[in-house]
Design an enzyme around this catalytic site. Structure first.
Site, PDB file in Angstrom:
ATOM      1  N   ASP A  87       5.405  -9.106  -0.865  1.00 22.13           N
ATOM      2  CA  ASP A  87       4.764  -8.060  -1.664  1.00 22.13           C
ATOM      3  C   ASP A  87       3.961  -7.146  -0.743  1.00 22.13           C
ATOM      4  O   ASP A  87       2.989  -7.570  -0.130  1.00 22.13           O
ATOM      5  CB  ASP A  87       3.850  -8.711  -2.712  1.00 22.13           C
ATOM      6  CG  ASP A  87       3.345  -7.727  -3.753  1.00 22.13           C
ATOM      7  OD1 ASP A  87       3.382  -6.517  -3.509  1.00 22.13           O
ATOM      8  OD2 ASP A  87       2.911  -8.183  -4.826  1.00 22.13           O
ATOM      9  N   CYS A 110       5.391  -2.444  -7.672  1.00 21.74           N
ATOM     10  CA  CYS A 110       5.880  -3.819  -7.865  1.00 21.74           C
ATOM     11  C   CYS A 110       6.909  -3.952  -8.987  1.00 21.74           C
ATOM     12  O   CYS A 110       8.062  -4.323  -8.758  1.00 21.74           O
ATOM     13  CB  CYS A 110       4.702  -4.755  -8.154  1.00 21.74           C
ATOM     14  SG  CYS A 110       3.528  -4.908  -6.804  1.00 21.74           S
ATOM     15  N   HIS A 122       5.992 -10.749 -12.356  1.00 19.24           N
ATOM     16  CA  HIS A 122       5.600  -9.362 -12.650  1.00 19.24           C
ATOM     17  C   HIS A 122       6.683  -8.575 -13.390  1.00 19.24           C
ATOM     18  O   HIS A 122       6.878  -7.382 -13.148  1.00 19.24           O
ATOM     19  CB  HIS A 122       5.188  -8.627 -11.376  1.00 19.24           C
ATOM     20  CG  HIS A 122       4.016  -7.712 -11.607  1.00 19.24           C
ATOM     21  ND1 HIS A 122       3.383  -7.041 -10.573  1.00 19.24           N
ATOM     22  CD2 HIS A 122       3.352  -7.368 -12.741  1.00 19.24           C
ATOM     23  CE1 HIS A 122       2.390  -6.327 -11.065  1.00 19.24           C
ATOM     24  NE2 HIS A 122       2.347  -6.500 -12.385  1.00 19.24           N
ATOM     25  N   ASP A 178       8.949  -5.557  -1.827  1.00 20.24           N
ATOM     26  CA  ASP A 178       9.073  -4.625  -2.942  1.00 20.24           C
ATOM     27  C   ASP A 178       8.678  -3.203  -2.583  1.00 20.24           C
ATOM     28  O   ASP A 178       9.096  -2.246  -3.233  1.00 20.24           O
ATOM     29  CB  ASP A 178       8.279  -5.119  -4.161  1.00 20.24           C
ATOM     30  CG  ASP A 178       6.824  -5.425  -3.855  1.00 20.24           C
ATOM     31  OD1 ASP A 178       6.383  -5.236  -2.710  1.00 20.24           O
ATOM     32  OD2 ASP A 178       6.114  -5.873  -4.781  1.00 20.24           O
TER      33      ASP A 178
END
Length: 472
Positions: A37, A77, A127, A284
């Site tokens: 991330d 994200c 997410h 991401d």
């Protein structure tokens, strides 16, 4: 041949055919996705970063197809993850904001692999549910085809990180620093599945090196002295002290993950599955970390949109591949490498033939977009704006709702410090890029309207800063 002889050989022939079919089934490659991330493409030893220690990932790069121009076309994200899972663009699946739910009827990566006989597993940050960042996501449609489950919607409390496992609604906590515990769980999954007849898809989704930057284990933080770090030249002088401090913490997270990648690679080798396993290492989106006086993502600068992409697969030659693989191209490319038919719902391009040296580069420009600026780049506090743009093999071009906005020559100006939008010498190039952008947006059915119109169209509720509010 005599009839009795033919009948004698028929069972043997059928047995051989059945064995061959079983062998073909077993030969389907395992797929392991190591997903981080906010790790920008520039922050690796193999990418030339003079500061960071990433020896294990550097070694992976040396044995992989290195897709050096991979991008997150909507660098946030949830939008990226939804595009990776569906192979669709954000205005198709509708997740152009964080904290909204992916349609539970979507044809996702895990569902396609499961239909092809794979066992599927997900570990870490999700997410994609939009029902509260710490809420239980029950087995079934909301897990989008993943069977083994140790996940949480979203947390960045890396040393007190919750998750839910299997069918239980009991909230549990990873021991210690979650990236290490999650890697250990992935290793155990690999060991337990090495001898099974069914191949597996394992998606390991780490939350780091996303902020907070200063929460990696102490031994990793001790590796980086802020005053010794070399900054990108696009970091303003008055921000250098803060950026050095944050970058030291960011790199500490990176090196912790690098150690985990090394351990997972060792597990893959020790279990003997390396020759029949596709490994994808990616992220991401990136992190601006002070470049252009900004932090985190959403903007179309290189530090935000460019992502690492290493693909180690038996059929791929080692080396650099200058391909603009976007978020929605990942699913069809993995399916292509796995020999699985790509669903008609997929909008991304399959780059597998290009990576295998069997076809030319599918495209030399890919679309960048921000449908609705929010969070750290909201329009009220930080000048956020809607944009559409192109990243080509050399240039970045964007326009906002008012017209042409940015033009950078990434070859001559890799840190994008000179906006060429008003330079008459580039008028012809700008016109060509603008026409190409219009052509692509028209083909995609993107009318490039104000963000609030799309929010109304999809029925999202936003707060005063035009951000989807979420429960912790």
């Amino acid at each position: 041949m005599h009839t009795k002889v033919r009948l004698f050989f028929l069972p043997l022939l059928l047995a051989l055919l059945n064995t061959a079919c079983q062998q073909e089934e077993v030969q389907k490659p395992n797929v392991i996705i190591l997903h981080t991330d906010q790790w920008r493409a520039q922050a690796f030893g193999y990418a030339g970063d003079p500061n960071v220690h990433t020896p294990n990932i550097d070694q992976l790069a040396a044995s992989s197809a290195h897709v050096s121009l991979a991008v997150s076309g909507m660098p946030v994200c949830t939008p990226h993850r939804a595009s990776l899972m569906t192979g669709q663009r954000p205005l198709t699946h509708g997740l152009f904001m964080n904290d909204v739910q992916l349609d539970t009827t979507a044809l996702t990566l895990a569902k396609v692999y499961a239909n092809a006989g794979y066992e599927t597993a997900y570990i870490g940050k999700w997410h994609l549910d939009g029902s509260g960042r710490s809420s239980f996501i029950p087995p079934g449609a909301r897990r989008q085809g993943f069977q083994y489950w140790k996940a949480l919607e979203c947390t960045h409390d890396y040393n007190h990180s919750a998750y839910y496992a299997g069918d239980s609604p009991e909230k549990k906590f990873w021991e210690g620093y979650d990236a290490i515990a999650q890697a250990r769980d992935a290793q155990q999954y690999i060991r337990e599945h090495e001898a099974r007849e069914s191949p597996f898809l394992l998606f390991l989704s780490w939350g780091t090196p996303h902020a907070p930057y200063h929460s990696a284990p102490q031994k990793y933080r001790d590796m980086y002295a802020p005053e010794s770090l070399t900054l990108h030249p696009n970091v303003p002088p008055d921000m250098e002290e803060k950026v050095r401090e944050d970058l030291a913490g960011y790199y500490a997270h990176c090196t912790a993950l690098d150690d985990m990648v090394g351990e997972i690679l060792q597990t893959i080798d020790s279990t003997g599955i390396a020759d029949n396993t596709i490994i994808l290492f990616t992220s991401d989106h990136g992190d601006l970390l002070g470049s252009h006086r900004a932090y985190k993502k959403q903007q179309a600068y290189e530090e935000s949109i460019r992502i690492p992409m290493l693909i180690r697969a038996p059929q791929l030659a080692v080396g650099e591949y200058k391909a603009l693989i976007n978020s929605y191209d990942i699913m069809p490319t993995l399916l292509g490498l796995s020999g699985i038919e790509i669903p008609e719902t997929v909008e991304g391009q399959d780059y597998s033939s290009f990576l295998k040296g069997e076809a030319s580069l599918p495209d030399t420009a890919t679309v960048l977009s921000c449908v609705q600026p929010f969070g750290q780049w909201n329009r009220f506090d930080h000048g956020g704006r809607e944009y559409r743009g192109l990243r080509t093999l050399r240039y970045t071009y964007t326009r906002d709702l008012k017209g042409p906005w940015q033009l950078f020559d990434n070859q001559q100006d890799p840190f994008q410090m000179q906006n060429l939008i008003d330079d008459q010498k580039y008028d012809t190039l700008q016109a060509a890029l603008d026409a190409l952008l219009t052509q692509k947006l028209t083909a995609q059915g993107d009318a490039f309207r104000p963000g609030m119109e799309y929010i109304a169209e999809w029925g999202y509720e936003v707060d005063g800063k035009q951000t989807v509010p979420y429960a912790p």
